[in-house]
Structure formats: structure tokens, C-alpha cells
Design an enzyme around this catalytic site. Structure first.
Site, PDB file in Angstrom:
ATOM      1  N   THR A  86      -4.983 -24.088 -10.299  1.00 25.85           N
ATOM      2  CA  THR A  86      -5.368 -22.750  -9.850  1.00 25.85           C
ATOM      3  C   THR A  86      -6.504 -22.295 -10.762  1.00 25.85           C
ATOM      4  O   THR A  86      -6.298 -22.145 -11.971  1.00 25.85           O
ATOM      5  CB  THR A  86      -4.189 -21.764  -9.972  1.00 25.85           C
ATOM      6  OG1 THR A  86      -3.095 -22.273  -9.221  1.00 25.85           O
ATOM      7  CG2 THR A  86      -4.579 -20.387  -9.447  1.00 25.85           C
ATOM      8  N   LYS A 161      -5.213 -18.922  -2.284  1.00 29.35           N
ATOM      9  CA  LYS A 161      -4.175 -18.906  -3.327  1.00 29.35           C
ATOM     10  C   LYS A 161      -4.133 -17.553  -4.051  1.00 29.35           C
ATOM     11  O   LYS A 161      -3.064 -16.967  -4.223  1.00 29.35           O
ATOM     12  CB  LYS A 161      -4.473 -20.032  -4.321  1.00 29.35           C
ATOM     13  CG  LYS A 161      -3.706 -20.001  -5.616  1.00 29.35           C
ATOM     14  CD  LYS A 161      -2.319 -20.567  -5.484  1.00 29.35           C
ATOM     15  CE  LYS A 161      -1.525 -20.372  -6.767  1.00 29.35           C
ATOM     16  NZ  LYS A 161      -0.163 -20.819  -6.672  1.00 29.35           N
ATOM     17  N   LYS A 236      -2.102 -14.672 -14.998  1.00 24.70           N
ATOM     18  CA  LYS A 236      -3.266 -15.530 -14.757  1.00 24.70           C
ATOM     19  C   LYS A 236      -3.786 -15.338 -13.329  1.00 24.70           C
ATOM     20  O   LYS A 236      -4.984 -15.114 -13.112  1.00 24.70           O
ATOM     21  CB  LYS A 236      -2.879 -17.000 -14.984  1.00 24.70           C
ATOM     22  CG  LYS A 236      -3.985 -17.955 -14.600  1.00 24.70           C
ATOM     23  CD  LYS A 236      -3.559 -19.411 -14.573  1.00 24.70           C
ATOM     24  CE  LYS A 236      -4.683 -20.250 -13.988  1.00 24.70           C
ATOM     25  NZ  LYS A 236      -4.363 -21.661 -13.858  1.00 24.70           N
TER      26      LYS A 236
HETATM   27  P1  NAD Z   1       0.784 -27.397 -17.862  1.00 23.22           P
HETATM   28  O1  NAD Z   1       0.188 -26.674 -19.005  1.00 23.22           O
HETATM   29  O2  NAD Z   1       2.220 -27.797 -17.910  1.00 23.22           O
HETATM   30  O3  NAD Z   1      -0.082 -28.723 -17.541  1.00 23.22           O
HETATM   31  C1  NAD Z   1      -1.460 -28.845 -17.734  1.00 23.22           C
HETATM   32  C2  NAD Z   1      -1.705 -30.206 -18.391  1.00 23.22           C
HETATM   33  O4  NAD Z   1      -3.119 -30.409 -18.520  1.00 23.22           O
HETATM   34  C3  NAD Z   1      -1.098 -30.307 -19.786  1.00 23.22           C
HETATM   35  O5  NAD Z   1      -0.239 -31.440 -19.867  1.00 23.22           O
HETATM   36  C4  NAD Z   1      -2.323 -30.476 -20.707  1.00 23.22           C
HETATM   37  O6  NAD Z   1      -2.078 -31.308 -21.838  1.00 23.22           O
HETATM   38  C5  NAD Z   1      -3.318 -31.097 -19.737  1.00 23.22           C
HETATM   39  N1  NAD Z   1      -4.708 -30.953 -20.171  1.00 23.22           N
HETATM   40  C6  NAD Z   1      -5.312 -29.866 -20.714  1.00 23.22           C
HETATM   41  N2  NAD Z   1      -6.613 -30.137 -20.977  1.00 23.22           N
HETATM   42  C7  NAD Z   1      -6.826 -31.413 -20.584  1.00 23.22           C
HETATM   43  C8  NAD Z   1      -7.968 -32.259 -20.590  1.00 23.22           C
HETATM   44  N3  NAD Z   1      -9.159 -31.832 -21.055  1.00 23.22           N
HETATM   45  N4  NAD Z   1      -7.831 -33.517 -20.123  1.00 23.22           N
HETATM   46  C9  NAD Z   1      -6.632 -33.960 -19.656  1.00 23.22           C
HETATM   47  N5  NAD Z   1      -5.516 -33.206 -19.623  1.00 23.22           N
HETATM   48  C10 NAD Z   1      -5.616 -31.947 -20.065  1.00 23.22           C
HETATM   49  O7  NAD Z   1       0.516 -26.473 -16.575  1.00 23.22           O
HETATM   50  P2  NAD Z   1       1.230 -26.573 -15.141  1.00 23.22           P
HETATM   51  O8  NAD Z   1       2.378 -25.621 -15.076  1.00 23.22           O
HETATM   52  O9  NAD Z   1       1.434 -28.004 -14.798  1.00 23.22           O
HETATM   53  O10 NAD Z   1       0.085 -25.940 -14.222  1.00 23.22           O
HETATM   54  C11 NAD Z   1      -1.075 -26.665 -13.872  1.00 23.22           C
HETATM   55  C12 NAD Z   1      -1.882 -25.850 -12.888  1.00 23.22           C
HETATM   56  O11 NAD Z   1      -1.088 -25.564 -11.737  1.00 23.22           O
HETATM   57  C13 NAD Z   1      -2.355 -24.501 -13.429  1.00 23.22           C
HETATM   58  O12 NAD Z   1      -3.669 -24.280 -12.986  1.00 23.22           O
HETATM   59  C14 NAD Z   1      -1.357 -23.517 -12.836  1.00 23.22           C
HETATM   60  O13 NAD Z   1      -1.903 -22.229 -12.679  1.00 23.22           O
HETATM   61  C15 NAD Z   1      -1.066 -24.169 -11.490  1.00 23.22           C
HETATM   62  N6  NAD Z   1       0.239 -23.823 -10.911  1.00 23.22           N
HETATM   63  C16 NAD Z   1       1.363 -23.854 -11.680  1.00 23.22           C
HETATM   64  C17 NAD Z   1       2.580 -23.531 -11.100  1.00 23.22           C
HETATM   65  C18 NAD Z   1       3.856 -23.556 -11.927  1.00 23.22           C
HETATM   66  O14 NAD Z   1       4.880 -23.066 -11.431  1.00 23.22           O
HETATM   67  N7  NAD Z   1       3.855 -24.142 -13.118  1.00 23.22           N
HETATM   68  C19 NAD Z   1       2.653 -23.190  -9.731  1.00 23.22           C
HETATM   69  C20 NAD Z   1       1.498 -23.224  -8.972  1.00 23.22           C
HETATM   70  C21 NAD Z   1       0.289 -23.537  -9.568  1.00 23.22           C
END
Ligand code: NAD
Length: 289
Positions: A86, A161, A236
């Protein structure tokens, strides 16, 4: 297909696992996380080399822009780049333009459904990009989710979204403040649910994700408001909606107010790390200001 998956956090890890289970060859990279089920490599470039499709699931637009540089440089022309994070509409469009210039098809494909939906393969994808890229991505969306809506050109997925989540944030606040008022009026919460869930005040937040514990279907409120959908993620997404609204001069007074309330909420012990429906006990503990 040969797939690259970058960003194997709470959402990315179960999504990548579902792609492996469906028989795809997945190479993964994350700066912090490890995932034994995929072939972990040491860089984004190593994951993307020779891949048919690269998928990213990253925290925000600034990180996406950095990672996208490496993804686009490493993919071959004709490959597809799907970002499921997102992020702001502007970053999604900038990345898609950069990909197009390199002969790579790009899709912004944020998801709804949370960690549970990612694990169960029941996410909804909201997708922006051209038809041919969408057709190539569709079989992968079908594995990771139950529905993929092609919303329009690049950025349209992110637009859908943030509009959806602005409604969600505003509706949750309305539902919570109505419960808090009902409590003080001496109205039983079950009676309140029974009426509203079948009357014109019904909504997803009331009917499917009721913020009052012990009332309606099981929801994070029944688990001491453990997320679920963390209040910080709502901050966010509401922030992205207001950034977009400012960019196009759209009037969103309720979205603006919802952002201010959720920002205040996550600064308190009642809100930090809790589900976004924990606004109910927070408001219940307050009087009129
Ligand atoms: P998270 O923080 O658990 O996962 C993100 C991952 O990206 C982490 O493991 C981090 O180490 C990795 N990362 C960061 N920088 C990086 C880089 N330069 N190279 C490679 N890896 C890198 O977050 P999440 O909960 O998995 O959410 C991910 C996305 O999905 C976000 O944009 C969030 O807004 C969206 N989202 C989350 C949810 C939810 O319920 N968690 C629901 C819908 C959408």
C-alpha cells in the site's frame, strides 16, 4: 513461472508460500526476514534476474521507489512487475512509468484481507495497469487471492485501496462512538447490535467486525483487541488518503478528522499496537471535550 518475491514480512511471507504451494519457482529477498519455503537470495537483483514476474510487498512508497530501481534494472524486457504494497498513488505511477520505459509491464495491486487473508489465499487485489499486464498477473492473483478487480490505469489500484480504507476508518469511528453513546444512554450493546446490524446504520464494521466484545461475529474485540488490522496501519492508510486528496484538491473533511483521531489514538496506551476497533474502549473512557 519463475518468480521473484521481495519483502517477506507479515503479508509477503504467506503470499509467497501460497505461490510455492501452487508449483511456482520463487526466489525471495528481504533485508531482515528469512523464509525457508522459498529460495532465499542475497539481493533484489539476484531474485529478479531471469524472473518472469517480480512481486514486491514493502512498507511504504519511499522503500518501493528504491527497490523498484533494482527490480527494473534486473528484469528482462517483457517481464512483469507487480507491487502489492500500500503506497501513495504518485509513487505507484512513477514506478510504472519507469518500468514501461524499460519494456516491463507494471501493476499496482494493493490488497484487502489482512494477514489472515494472505495466509488463506483469499485476498482481494485492486489493480492498476494495462490489460496485457493484468492478464499476465491474473493467474498469480487467483492463487494469492479470491478476487482481482482491474480498476484502471496505473495508480487506480492504490486509489481504490485508499478510498476503501478511508470509508473503513470513518465508519469504524462512527460505529465506536455510537456504541459509546449507547452505553451512556443505558442501551444494551446486544440490543444496539441487533437493531443497527439490520437497520440503516449497518456496515461492515458493525456487522462483520463489531468493535464491542461478545456482540456479533467473532472479531479482534473478542481477543482483547489484538490486531487484526493495527491502528497504526489505519493511520498510514488515512494519511495516504489525505496526501492524495491534497494533491487533487478533493474535499475529504471526514477523512481528515478520522486521520486526526487515529493519530491521537495511537499515541495513547489504548491505541498503540492494538486493533483499530479498540477506539471503542478509548472513547468509552472519555467525556465530552
Ligand atoms: P511488514 O513490515 O511485516 O513487511 C515488510 C517487509 O519488507 C519486512 O519484512 C521488511 O524487512 C521488508 N523490507 C523493508 N525494506 C526492504 C528492502 N529495501 N528490500 C527488501 N525487503 C525490505 O509489513 P506487512 O504487514 O507485511 O505489510 C506490507 C504492505 O502491505 C504494507 O504496504 C502494508 O500497508 C500493506 N498491507 C498490510 C496489511 C496487514 O494487515 N498487515 C493489510 C493490507 C495491506
Amino acid at each position: 513461472m519463475k518468480l521473484a518475491f521481495i519483502g517477506l514480512g507479515n503479508m509477503g511471507a504467506p503470499m509467497a508460500c501460497n505461490l510455492v504451494d501452487a508449483g511456482h519457482d520463487v526466489r525471495g529477498f528481504d533485508v531482515a526476514a528469512q523464509l525457508p519455503k522459498v529460495t532465499m537470495v542475497e539481493s533484489t537483483a539476484a531474485a529478479c534476474e531471469g524472473a518472469d514476474v517480480a512481486i514486491t510487498m514493502l512498507p511504504n512508497g519511499a522503500i518501493l521507489r528504491q527497490v523498484a530501481e533494482e527490480v527494473i534494472a534486473a528484469l528482462s524486457p517483457g517481464a512483469i512487475f507487480i507491487d502489492c504494497s500500500t503506497v501513495d498513488v504518485e509513487s505507484a505511477r512513477a514506478v510504472a512509468d519507469q518500468a514501461a520505459a524499460a519494456g516491463i509491464g507494471a501493476l499496482d495491486a494493493p490488497v484487502s484481507g489482512g494477514i489472515g487473508g494472505a495466509a488463506a489465499g483469499t485476498l482481494t487485489f485492486m489493480v492498476g495497469g494495462d490489460d496485457s499486464a493484468f492478464d499476465k498477473g491474473k493467474p498469480l492473483f487467483d492463487i494469492m487471492g479470491q478476487k482481482a478487480v482491474h480498476c484502471g490505469a496505473s495508480g487506480a489500484g492504490q486509489a481504490a485501496k485508499i478510498c476503501n480504507n478511508m470509508i473503513l476508518g470513518v465508519t469504524m469511528l462512527g460505529t465506536c462512538e455510537a456504541f459509546a453513546l449507547a452505553d451512556k444512554l443505558g442501551l444494551d450493546r446486544q440490543a444496539m447490535f441487533d437493531v443497527v446490524s439490520t437497520s440503516s446504520g449497518y456496515s461492515w464494521t458493525m456487522n462483520a467486525y463489531c468493535p464491542a466484545p461478545g456482540v456479533g461475529p467473532t472479531s479482534p474485540s473478542d481477543n482483547d483487541y489484538q490486531p487484526g488490522f493495527a491502528a497504526e496501519l489505519m493511520v498510514k492508510d488515512l494519511g495516504l488518503s489525505q496526501q492524495a486528496a491534497e494533491a487533487v484538491d478533493a474535499a475529504t473533511p471526514m477523512g481528515q478528522q478520522a486521520l486526526a483521531l487515529y493519530e491521537e489514538f495511537v499515541e495513547t496506551a489504548a491505541g498503540k499496537g492494538r486493533d483499530f476497533s479498540a477506539v471503542l474502549p478509548w472513547l468509552s473512557g472519555q467525556g465530552r471535550k
